[in-house]
Structure formats: structure tokens, C-alpha cells
Design an enzyme around this catalytic site. Sequence first.
Site: not given
Length: 525
Positions: A376, A341
Site C-alpha cells: 500500500r 501496521h
Amino acid sequence: MEIKVQITDYLVVGSGIAGLSLAFKLSMLGEVMLLTKKEHSDCNTNYAQGGIASVFSNTDSFDSHYADTLKAGGGINRPEVVDLAVKLGPKLILELTNSGIQFSKKTDGQFDLGKEGGHSFNRIVHARDLTGQEIESGLINVILNKDRLKTQEGCCVIDLLIRDRRCVGVVYYNEMNCNLFACFAKAVILATGGIGQVYKYTTNPEIATGDGIAIASRAGASIASMEFVQFHPTALYPSIIEGKRAFLVSEAVRGEGGILKTADGEILKINHPLGSLAPRDIVARSIYFYLKENQKKYVLLDATSIDGEYLEKRFPQIYNKCLSYEIDIRKDPIPVVPAAHYICGGIDIDMNGRSSIPSLYAIGEVAHSGLHGANRLASNSLLEALVFAEQAYRHIESSRLKTPEVTGLKALFVNEDKNQLFDIQELKEELRETMWKKVGIVRNNKGLDEAETFIRKWTPVVGEAYDKTRFDLGLVELRNLFEVAKFIVMCSRMRQESRGLHFLEDHPERDDNYHGYMIIEDTTI
Ligand code: SIN
């Protein structure tokens, strides 16, 4: 082939939220050229469903957003960058709303703040599940009206122009008119996005071939933290088996109460107090191990406990997409699997978005700012893009950058010899498969060695083919993908521990000898 020369003040490459918002700001300082590989809207931003993480609620605080970001990031985030990002967030989001972008609001006119994994409070500013599209189309509208901003679609940047160690422009190929250009500028800003296409299964569009990272590294820029590839836990399984770009089922669905279950309908075991809403690395690994141990193909995301009418209104895109596969998310659990992703690493930059090459800036996913550390936090990526567009703008505004001289250009001779020893598409698929199997969610040194051998074997072959037939876009991208794959393997080999998104079976624990970043300055494997 003759090279046509162009000169502009500022050259921005890439048209996601980072590139568009910086291009808009720079057009207040001078002439801007914005190059984009396919169409403006073909970028990761456009597919972002979740939103932008930022502190707007009275009960929330900058300290909490800061702490959540650091916690998800495995403790190696750059603290000064996290501090900057969480504090600048609200101002930059309000700038977007002032330029006409509409985020979802509650009846009292306040933002309808969503929740996502790893966040202690509701702090995701969103436009239902179409946040990326809303931002992208809003920013495109804004830039189209700017006289000093020229945008060009179908332009593939091949390499940077470097003189006396400074970046003075780029060489690019315009697919629309089949011409090669050298564009000189006072500053070049790479905002080319991610690398998802290096993996077999990805939520990223086809343009995400790591071009910016490869281009900058060939020019000598430092590249960092490439081992930290984020796999989103919930891509729609039927979209993957159809061989399409994996369709994302936003983490916000879990934020609204969706629960991950096994293929047999039991609650999925996730070793974290936040369960289904744990940070992504933990959720993706839990799914990985469950699928492997139980020989299953997918897990289930069960959103049926959420009010059906609300679900349909809050997630119209997901609702309709699932319905196209005959899954009614109001009644049926959604089959999901992890897919590549986002890359936390990239071109290493400072607080002003500057790379290690003077006059070369990098912002957004292509850059490594240190905001994300080893993993993240959800919806911090659009935030980072906005923050570094602003920082780079401020820095460029206060610097006395000079227009470079146009020198040292030679015609490039292109030998139209297409008889290379491999099929571009087949080799690309082999690379993607290798990366998925050997450098994926869970890694080991044996697999990394095998991937390295494969990359070593093919990199020179692809390089030679590229030298012969330079402007075949498929080859340009394949060469970049091999470059990026090499960095992911190199950083993964260097980090002999497990931290955040990098899980190494040989060393499953964190080891504080590795507290810090892997920075690649010598790019030969
Ligand atoms: C999502 O909506 O789950 C993706 C948002 C992100 O990547 O932060």
C-alpha cells in the site's frame, strides 16, 4: 443462552472511517444499526497520523497518483480500482470538510499538502499529525445526531447468519448487558479494520484481531492477498520495549526532511533513489537487514535539520509522545523500528464493495479491493475506506434488497466450563511471537512451515475451547487471530516469489508466474 432477535435495514460492523461514513450515508436510506467492539473511537483510523492521499495541487495529476499507487503495489493492483480511487478522492475529502472536519490549511486557504513515501508530489491532506482523530471525532459527531442510526458499543460479532447462501444478519454478543443477539438486516457491511494484533509488535490497537476476515471466511467468503502485511518502518522504539502498542512516528516526518540513520549516526543505506522516502516495504526491509547484520536494536530517525518550532507545530502528538520518553525531536534523533501496521489483503470485494456472499459487503482495511496490490502506498488506506463506503452506498441505494425473514434460530447452549488446557493470554502471545519471527518482514519456507505446524496444532484446541465457552471475548478473538494467521501463512506459502511486502529468502526475485492474487476459497490448511 436465549438469543434476542433484532431487525434493522442495514447493519454496519466497525466504527473507523469506513464504517462511520457508510453508516451516515445509509441512514438516508433507512434504519441503520452500527456495532462496535469497544468504544467508537477505538479503531485504526483514530491512530492514523499521516492523512488521506489525494490530488489537490495544480502541479499534481490523477495520472501521477495512479502511477505511484501501481508502482508501490508491485504491478498487481486492480487498475480499474486505482483509477476509481484517485478520481473519487477529492470529492470525498470535500464531503468530509463539508461535514465539519478540519484539515490543515495554508495561509491562502488551500490544503497544506504533506509528502510521504513513494509519492511523486505533495498530496497528503492532513490535520497536523492528528488526522485520524480529527476524522473520527468529526464523523462521530455527525452520526450521533442521526435519528435513524443506532450505535452500540461493546458488541462483539461472533458469526454471520447465512440463509440460502445469502447473508441475512449477524449473531453478536453485547458485553454491556451480557446478552446474545441475532440481528437481521437487508445488507451487512463489515468494516472491522485490520489484523495487527496477530504480530508481537504492532501500531494497531487491541481490537485489531482480524474479526471481520475470520467471520466472513467461516461463512464461505473468498479471502485474498493475505501475504501482503505492511510493516511500518518507524515505530517509536521505547514504546515497543515498554510492551505497549507501538507508537507510530509518521512517515510525514520523513516527508518534511527527516532522514533515517544507523544507530551510529551514519545515513542508512536504502537501495532506492528516494532513500528514506522510498516505499515502505523497501525501507522496512533495509532496516530489518541493518538491525540483523549489525546486531542493533533500532535505527535513528533524524529530524533535527527541520526548524524546531515548525516541527513542534506540525507534529504535536509525536513531539509530546517523544518528550514523554525524554526525546526532544528538535534536538535528538528518534530511535525507531518497524512494526506490523496494515494488511493489504482481506475479504475479496468487487468495485461495489460486495463480497462473494450476496448481501455481505466489506469496506476499509478488512477488505481486499485490489487498490494496494502487493504494497500500500502511504495514506491510500483512508482514501480506500472513503471510496468503498461511497461505492457500497451507491450500490445498496440502487439495489432492491429485501428484509429477510427471521427464521432458523435455536438457543445456543453455553457450557460455562472454563477449564481449557491453555491460558488464553499466553497462547495469544505465543502466536504473536511466532508470527513476528517466522512470518514477518523477511520470510523463508522453513519458518513458514514451522508457523504452519504451530497453527495446525492449536487451531482445533482453540476451536474446541470456544465451542465450550462461546462468549469469552478473549477466546473469540484468539480463534479469529488463529484463523487470520492461517491465511497469512497459506498465502505466503503459495507465493513462491518476492513481491512488494512479501519477501521470501528462498526466492528473493519477482517471478511473473505469480503475477496476480492468491485467493483462498478452501480455508482448511
Ligand atoms: C503514517 O503517518 O506514516 C501512516 C500513514 C499510513 O499508514 O498511510
